[in-house]
Design an enzyme around this catalytic site. Structure first.
Site, PDB file in Angstrom:
ATOM      1  N   PHE A  95      71.087  52.245  76.996  1.00  0.00           N
ATOM      2  CA  PHE A  95      71.207  53.359  76.047  1.00  0.00           C
ATOM      3  C   PHE A  95      72.299  52.936  75.073  1.00  0.00           C
ATOM      4  CE2 PHE A  95      71.934  57.219  74.025  1.00  0.00           C
ATOM      5  CZ  PHE A  95      71.130  58.242  74.484  1.00  0.00           C
ATOM      6  N   TYR A 160      66.707  54.733  71.671  1.00  0.00           N
ATOM      7  CA  TYR A 160      66.355  55.057  73.068  1.00  0.00           C
ATOM      8  C   TYR A 160      65.079  55.896  73.111  1.00  0.00           C
ATOM      9  CZ  TYR A 160      67.000  56.732  77.886  1.00  0.00           C
ATOM     10  OH  TYR A 160      66.832  57.041  79.222  1.00  0.00           O
ATOM     11  N   VAL A 193      70.960  62.757  85.192  1.00  0.00           N
ATOM     12  CA  VAL A 193      71.489  62.325  86.493  1.00  0.00           C
ATOM     13  C   VAL A 193      72.888  61.716  86.336  1.00  0.00           C
ATOM     14  CG1 VAL A 193      71.048  60.793  88.451  1.00  0.00           C
ATOM     15  CG2 VAL A 193      69.126  61.846  87.246  1.00  0.00           C
ATOM     16  N   ARG A 194      73.746  61.969  87.323  1.00  0.00           N
ATOM     17  CA  ARG A 194      75.113  61.433  87.308  1.00  0.00           C
ATOM     18  C   ARG A 194      75.121  59.933  87.604  1.00  0.00           C
ATOM     19  NH1 ARG A 194      75.616  66.257  89.808  1.00  0.00           N
ATOM     20  NH2 ARG A 194      75.638  65.462  91.925  1.00  0.00           N
TER      21      ARG A 194
HETATM   22  P1  NAP Z   1      72.528  53.039  84.655  1.00  0.00           P
HETATM   23  O1  NAP Z   1      73.405  53.556  85.710  1.00  0.00           O
HETATM   24  O2  NAP Z   1      73.103  52.744  83.313  1.00  0.00           O
HETATM   25  O3  NAP Z   1      71.780  51.747  85.224  1.00  0.00           O
HETATM   26  C1  NAP Z   1      70.972  50.980  84.383  1.00  0.00           C
HETATM   27  C2  NAP Z   1      70.600  49.730  85.140  1.00  0.00           C
HETATM   28  O4  NAP Z   1      69.781  48.923  84.264  1.00  0.00           O
HETATM   29  C3  NAP Z   1      71.805  48.875  85.530  1.00  0.00           C
HETATM   30  O5  NAP Z   1      71.587  48.319  86.801  1.00  0.00           O
HETATM   31  C4  NAP Z   1      71.810  47.796  84.460  1.00  0.00           C
HETATM   32  O6  NAP Z   1      72.403  46.592  84.868  1.00  0.00           O
HETATM   33  C5  NAP Z   1      70.311  47.609  84.311  1.00  0.00           C
HETATM   34  N1  NAP Z   1      69.948  46.802  83.138  1.00  0.00           N
HETATM   35  C6  NAP Z   1      70.224  47.017  81.843  1.00  0.00           C
HETATM   36  N2  NAP Z   1      69.727  45.999  81.089  1.00  0.00           N
HETATM   37  C7  NAP Z   1      69.104  45.158  81.942  1.00  0.00           C
HETATM   38  C8  NAP Z   1      68.399  43.938  81.807  1.00  0.00           C
HETATM   39  N3  NAP Z   1      68.218  43.346  80.612  1.00  0.00           N
HETATM   40  N4  NAP Z   1      67.872  43.349  82.912  1.00  0.00           N
HETATM   41  C9  NAP Z   1      68.034  43.914  84.132  1.00  0.00           C
HETATM   42  N5  NAP Z   1      68.717  45.043  84.344  1.00  0.00           N
HETATM   43  C10 NAP Z   1      69.236  45.661  83.257  1.00  0.00           C
HETATM   44  O7  NAP Z   1      71.303  54.023  84.366  1.00  0.00           O
HETATM   45  P2  NAP Z   1      70.523  55.086  85.272  1.00  0.00           P
HETATM   46  O8  NAP Z   1      70.984  56.422  84.876  1.00  0.00           O
HETATM   47  O9  NAP Z   1      70.547  54.660  86.696  1.00  0.00           O
HETATM   48  O10 NAP Z   1      69.057  54.915  84.651  1.00  0.00           O
HETATM   49  C11 NAP Z   1      67.946  54.421  85.385  1.00  0.00           C
HETATM   50  C12 NAP Z   1      66.693  54.753  84.593  1.00  0.00           C
HETATM   51  O11 NAP Z   1      66.591  56.192  84.433  1.00  0.00           O
HETATM   52  C13 NAP Z   1      66.664  54.184  83.180  1.00  0.00           C
HETATM   53  O12 NAP Z   1      65.353  53.776  82.869  1.00  0.00           O
HETATM   54  C14 NAP Z   1      67.051  55.369  82.311  1.00  0.00           C
HETATM   55  O13 NAP Z   1      66.556  55.250  80.992  1.00  0.00           O
HETATM   56  C15 NAP Z   1      66.389  56.498  83.065  1.00  0.00           C
HETATM   57  N6  NAP Z   1      66.962  57.812  82.795  1.00  0.00           N
HETATM   58  C16 NAP Z   1      68.218  58.125  83.206  1.00  0.00           C
HETATM   59  C17 NAP Z   1      68.722  59.395  82.947  1.00  0.00           C
HETATM   60  C18 NAP Z   1      70.091  59.822  83.402  1.00  0.00           C
HETATM   61  O14 NAP Z   1      70.478  60.978  83.119  1.00  0.00           O
HETATM   62  N7  NAP Z   1      70.839  58.987  84.107  1.00  0.00           N
HETATM   63  C19 NAP Z   1      67.951  60.346  82.243  1.00  0.00           C
HETATM   64  C20 NAP Z   1      66.659  59.991  81.843  1.00  0.00           C
HETATM   65  C21 NAP Z   1      66.180  58.725  82.134  1.00  0.00           C
HETATM   66  P3  NAP Z   1      73.979  46.226  84.547  1.00  0.00           P
HETATM   67  O15 NAP Z   1      74.786  46.864  85.643  1.00  0.00           O
HETATM   68  O16 NAP Z   1      73.984  44.745  84.578  1.00  0.00           O
HETATM   69  O17 NAP Z   1      74.284  46.801  83.183  1.00  0.00           O
END
Ligand code: NAP
Length: 237
Positions: A95, A160, A193-194
């Site tokens: 993001f 995004y 999500v947190r």
């Molecule tokens: P997060 O905590 O930021 O984790 C994102 C993960 O993606 C991290 O492990 C990061 O690795 C990895 N990543 C980023 N670029 C990458 C790459 N080129 N190759 C491999 N891994 C990569 O996010 P999250 O909240 O868990 O999100 C998980 C999913 O849910 C995402 O698709 C997000 O768009 C979706 N989502 C989340 C929310 C929310 O509120 N959290 C809401 C809607 C949708 P690094 O540690 O190396 O950066």
């Protein structure tokens, strides 16, 4: 519930933290063989060890979803160590938007976002689908966002939003294109999500955020295909 699940293999992208790590934990608890992937070997290895210490069948594989070489190496790893892939969770995402809008979003941010959130997920589907078609079993879950809904095309966070809008389109197209029965492709939004991405004040825990993803990953044979979900319910595109 799936009677072969003790043999089933699941690969999760971006699983060193956040929702991806929790999906690995929940799938491991269900008895799946988990391939936890991360672009960072140290972080991924540490996360993998923590799950293994809880008694789960989990292995680490490096995977940067923006790198074709890394995707090919992950494919080789899966074939060599498991000979099959049954479930794929395209979870990794970035993001990168801050205060930018569609009027001034930099092409660099847009390209980097699309490369990870959209092209990476599509390329991984293309590479792993043949294994699923061969076994006549597959579940693909593309982790999207409500910000990718058509009804929510506001001008902010445009890179995004566009990346997830396109990921939803890819989900629909793949479901139309796949001719093998029992290979199902769906997308979902986990809610706010947190995590590092969602922030510490978000209302949902990672357990809650992972719920619909795991539900779609374990769908029965005649489950939905090519659809968008939130809280285990259909969402409009
Ligand atoms: P997060 O905590 O930021 O984790 C994102 C993960 O993606 C991290 O492990 C990061 O690795 C990895 N990543 C980023 N670029 C990458 C790459 N080129 N190759 C491999 N891994 C990569 O996010 P999250 O909240 O868990 O999100 C998980 C999913 O849910 C995402 O698709 C997000 O768009 C979706 N989502 C989340 C929310 C929310 O509120 N959290 C809401 C809607 C949708 P690094 O540690 O190396 O950066």
């Amino acid at each position: 519930m799936d009677s072969n699940l003790d043999k089933r293999v699941v690969l999760v992208t971006g699983a060193n933290r956040g929702i991806g790590l929790e999906v690995c934990r929940q799938m491991g608890k269900l008895g799946y063989q988990v391939i936890l992937t991360s672009r960072d070997e140290e972080k991924g290895g540490t996360a993998c060890q923590a799950l293994a210490a809880q008694g789960m069948a989990v292995n680490f594989c490096p995977l940067n979803v923006s790198s074709e070489d890394s995707i090919q190496a992950a494919r080789d790893f899966v074939l060599k160590n498991y000979g099959q892939l049954d479930v794929l969770i395209n979870n990794a995402a970035v993001f990168l938007d801050h205060e930018s809008s569609i009027l001034n979003i930099s092409m660099d941010i847009l390209k980097k976002t699309m490369e990870t959130n959209t092209y990476g997920a599509l390329r991984i589907c293309q590479v792993f689908l043949p294994m699923m078609e061969e076994k006549k079993y597959g579940r693909i879950v593309n982790v999207s966002s409500q910000l990718g809904q058509h009804a929510r095309m506001h001008p902010n966070w445009s890179a995004y939003r566009l990346s997830k809008l396109a990921l939803n389109g890819i989900t629909q197209m793949l479901a139309e294109a796949i001719r093998t029965p029992n290979v199902l492709v769906n997308c979902c939004q986990p809610g706010h999500v947190r995590t590092e991405m969602g922030g510490s004040t978000a209302p949902l825990s990672v357990e809650e955020g992972a719920d619909t993803i795991v539900w779609l990953a374990t769908l029965p044979k005649n489950g939905p295909n090519g659809k968008f979900f939130s809280k285990r319910r259909r969402l409009d595109w």
